[in-house]
Write a protein that holds these residues in place. Structure first.
Motif, PDB file in Angstrom:
ATOM      1  N   MET A   1      -2.139 -12.681  -8.057  1.00  0.00           N
ATOM      2  CA  MET A   1      -2.969 -13.787  -8.563  1.00  0.00           C
ATOM      3  C   MET A   1      -2.142 -14.726  -9.455  1.00  0.00           C
ATOM      4  O   MET A   1      -2.695 -15.484 -10.250  1.00  0.00           O
TER       5      MET A   1
ATOM      6  N   PHE B   1      -7.424 -17.837 -10.516  1.00  0.00           N
ATOM      7  CA  PHE B   1      -7.384 -17.401  -9.113  1.00  0.00           C
ATOM      8  C   PHE B   1      -8.789 -17.084  -8.610  1.00  0.00           C
ATOM      9  O   PHE B   1      -9.177 -17.510  -7.517  1.00  0.00           O
TER      10      PHE B   1
ATOM     11  N   HIS C   1      -9.338 -19.750  -5.682  1.00  0.00           N
ATOM     12  CA  HIS C   1      -8.552 -19.325  -4.516  1.00  0.00           C
ATOM     13  C   HIS C   1      -9.158 -19.858  -3.208  1.00  0.00           C
ATOM     14  O   HIS C   1     -10.357 -20.112  -3.123  1.00  0.00           O
ATOM     15  N   GLN C   2      -8.280 -20.009  -2.228  1.00  0.00           N
ATOM     16  CA  GLN C   2      -8.686 -20.355  -0.863  1.00  0.00           C
ATOM     17  C   GLN C   2      -8.655 -19.082  -0.008  1.00  0.00           C
ATOM     18  O   GLN C   2      -8.051 -18.080  -0.388  1.00  0.00           O
TER      19      GLN C   2
ATOM     20  N   ASP D   1      -5.402 -17.386   0.533  1.00  0.00           N
ATOM     21  CA  ASP D   1      -4.792 -16.716  -0.623  1.00  0.00           C
ATOM     22  C   ASP D   1      -5.144 -15.235  -0.689  1.00  0.00           C
ATOM     23  O   ASP D   1      -4.533 -14.482  -1.456  1.00  0.00           O
ATOM     24  N   LEU D   2      -6.124 -14.821   0.097  1.00  0.00           N
ATOM     25  CA  LEU D   2      -6.598 -13.433   0.029  1.00  0.00           C
ATOM     26  C   LEU D   2      -5.805 -12.483   0.923  1.00  0.00           C
ATOM     27  O   LEU D   2      -5.942 -11.260   0.796  1.00  0.00           O
TER      28      LEU D   2
ATOM     29  N   LYS E   1     -16.034 -14.010  -8.625  1.00  0.00           N
ATOM     30  CA  LYS E   1     -16.154 -15.454  -8.397  1.00  0.00           C
ATOM     31  C   LYS E   1     -17.614 -15.883  -8.530  1.00  0.00           C
ATOM     32  O   LYS E   1     -17.932 -16.864  -9.222  1.00  0.00           O
TER      33      LYS E   1
END
Length: 259
Positions: free
Chosen positions: A72, A79, A83-84, A87-88, A112
């Motif tokens: 992160m 993050f 995040h997109q 990114d995971l 989130k």
């Protein structure tokens, strides 16, 4: 417990509390993870995760947490919120004991969803607490319920968030709450949450604490469950009714260092 023995034990536990509740305790304990951050939300997120992953050897727990938050960019709050999907991908390879990628991705999803509506994770534990509650029991039960209230909550992840409703001793969540709530001047626990009283905390009952607690006559119950954690905490309130969980330092320190 007779009054003379009680006074002797109080003095002994206070001495050990003072010995172990020191900044030197931090570097070899999972609490070192949130101590690397200064933003309140970063502290909450890293402390929560470090507590949940806190089983096994402490050095392994610490290294796993460092790996997780490096993914992160060591800015977990940023993050979590920004995040997109792409990114995971690195998290598909994250695993610690039985905590795997499915659990990791759901934790990110929940956090989130929560932080989009709230400023502090403390609110998640305050929902269930009622006026006059002597302990955080109702707060833990409601936290578990709303943590898994999202439609995509995987059933397998439930085992990682303990609840008194399942009679669990909830040692990891209780440890996390100790970190966030306890106010002291030694710089170990953070004391950044003000809505929960230190007197409402329940002592984390891990194997070290349990063993020492039994040896000192603070635990009589045969099994280790929520009632055992309450029994231990009630007995510790004899020595400090306002901050009973400070003796976690003494019991844990005795169990680990003087085994």
């Amino acid at each position: 417990m007779n009054s003379t023995r009680s006074l002797d034990l109080r003095g002994f536990l206070n001495e050990k509390y003072a010995l172990y509740n020191q900044p030197g305790f931090i570097e070899n304990d999972p609490i070192c993870i949130p101590h690397a951050y200064s933003l309140k939300q970063d502290i909450e997120i890293t402390a929560f995760w470090a507590a949940i992953l806190a089983w096994g050897q402490r050095i392994t727990i610490i290294n796993k947490c460092k790996t997780l938050f490096e993914m992160m960019d060591n800015q977990p709050y940023d993050f979590i919120l920004n995040h997109q999907e792409n990114d995971l991908k690195p998290f598909l390879n994250f695993k610690h004991r039985t905590f795997n990628d499915i659990d990791t991705l759901y934790f990110i999803t929940y956090l989130k969803s929560f932080y989009q509506k709230h400023d502090s994770l403390e609110q998640a534990f305050l929902y269930g607490i009622k006026d006059g509650d002597a302990t955080i029991e109702n707060g833990l039960i409601e936290f578990h319920n709303q943590f898994f209230s999202l439609e995509e909550a995987p059933s397998r992840t439930r085992k990682h968030i303990a609840t008194p409703a399942r009679k669990s001793a909830c040692k990891r969540i209780n440890m996390f709450l100790r970190w966030m709530v306890r106010q002291d001047d030694q710089g170990v626990d953070f004391g950044i949450w003000k809505g929960i009283k230190p007197s409402q905390l329940v002592c984390p009952c891990d194997v070290h604490v349990e063993r020492v607690g039994r040896r000192l006559g603070l635990i009589k119950r045969k099994q280790v469950d929520w009632q055992t954690a309450l029994e231990l905490t009630e007995n510790l309130k004899q020595f400090d009714p306002f901050d009973p969980v400070k003796y976690d330092f003494a019991l844990f320190g005795l169990g680990v260092e003087e085994k």
